[in-house]
Design an enzyme around this catalytic site. Sequence first.
Site, PDB file in Angstrom:
ATOM      1  N   ARG A 156       0.499   7.983   6.214  1.00 21.15           N
ATOM      2  CA  ARG A 156      -0.414   7.109   6.953  1.00 21.15           C
ATOM      3  C   ARG A 156      -1.836   7.644   6.892  1.00 21.15           C
ATOM      4  O   ARG A 156      -2.793   6.862   6.867  1.00 21.15           O
ATOM      5  CB  ARG A 156       0.054   6.923   8.394  1.00 21.15           C
ATOM      6  CG  ARG A 156      -0.739   5.838   9.148  1.00 21.15           C
ATOM      7  CD  ARG A 156       0.056   5.227  10.273  1.00 21.15           C
ATOM      8  NE  ARG A 156       1.160   4.411   9.801  1.00 21.15           N
ATOM      9  CZ  ARG A 156       1.069   3.137   9.424  1.00 21.15           C
ATOM     10  NH1 ARG A 156      -0.109   2.522   9.427  1.00 21.15           N
ATOM     11  NH2 ARG A 156       2.140   2.473   9.046  1.00 21.15           N
ATOM     12  N   SER A 210       0.826  -1.203   0.000  1.00 17.58           N
ATOM     13  CA  SER A 210       0.000   0.000   0.000  1.00 17.58           C
ATOM     14  C   SER A 210       0.862   1.256   0.000  1.00 17.58           C
ATOM     15  O   SER A 210       0.610   2.204  -0.761  1.00 17.58           O
ATOM     16  CB  SER A 210      -0.930   0.012   1.218  1.00 17.58           C
ATOM     17  OG  SER A 210      -1.889  -1.023   1.146  1.00 17.58           O
ATOM     18  N   HIS A 252      -2.968   6.549   3.549  1.00 24.51           N
ATOM     19  CA  HIS A 252      -3.201   5.102   3.607  1.00 24.51           C
ATOM     20  C   HIS A 252      -4.529   4.776   4.276  1.00 24.51           C
ATOM     21  O   HIS A 252      -5.265   3.879   3.844  1.00 24.51           O
ATOM     22  CB  HIS A 252      -2.041   4.451   4.378  1.00 24.51           C
ATOM     23  CG  HIS A 252      -2.214   2.991   4.641  1.00 24.51           C
ATOM     24  ND1 HIS A 252      -2.637   2.507   5.859  1.00 24.51           N
ATOM     25  CD2 HIS A 252      -2.003   1.906   3.862  1.00 24.51           C
ATOM     26  CE1 HIS A 252      -2.685   1.180   5.813  1.00 24.51           C
ATOM     27  NE2 HIS A 252      -2.307   0.801   4.617  1.00 24.51           N
TER      28      HIS A 252
END
Length: 210
Positions: A42, A14, A45
């Site tokens: 993050r 990812s 993500h």
Amino acid sequence: MTYITQPQNIEDRSFEIIQEIIEEIRPDYEFVDELQEKIIKRCVHTSADFDWLDILKFSDDANQALLAALKNGATIYTDTNMVLSGMNKTRLDKLGCQYRCYVADPITRDIAHAKGITRSMAAVEQAAGEEGEKIFVFGNAPTALFRLLELYQEGKLKPAAVVGVPVGFVGAAESKDALMQSDLPYIAAAGRKGGSNIAAAIINALLYSM
């Protein structure tokens, strides 16, 4: 059907894809430093939203203040149990950090009822009365962020740092603007976007960097 089944491999891939997309859509984009890169990626993500490249804002001392407070075993106060549940408790426990959400606490309920305020605001008031170093992490309640700033201005609360990313249409953008205009160490989301997942992702990114 062929697909990745190992959780760590899924996450690793990812982040590879995220970097590939950034290079494609924003070839000139530069992160301020490695830690901000980890935090912003993050958030991307967690949400699959590349707007975080532009809307996540950091005070100059935010990351250092947050890392220092975490290392010192600060207590994290969240505005919802969703934020609380998303944070990595194993890592927080190893650091000696406490983590609390008072929004459903009976004392918070009584304060809210007596003063005619939201439970999120009352939860901040309850937290303000406790000893120790504090980090506030808000993903949903603009009123909590507004109340925190009021208590800070009144000299009744001085958090080590604030993660302010409440999502919504009523007061969300305004509360985060107010945070960014304060002198508190902050990570904040400009505009309407945010949420529990983003708030927890920011804390987890910091924990994973330690």
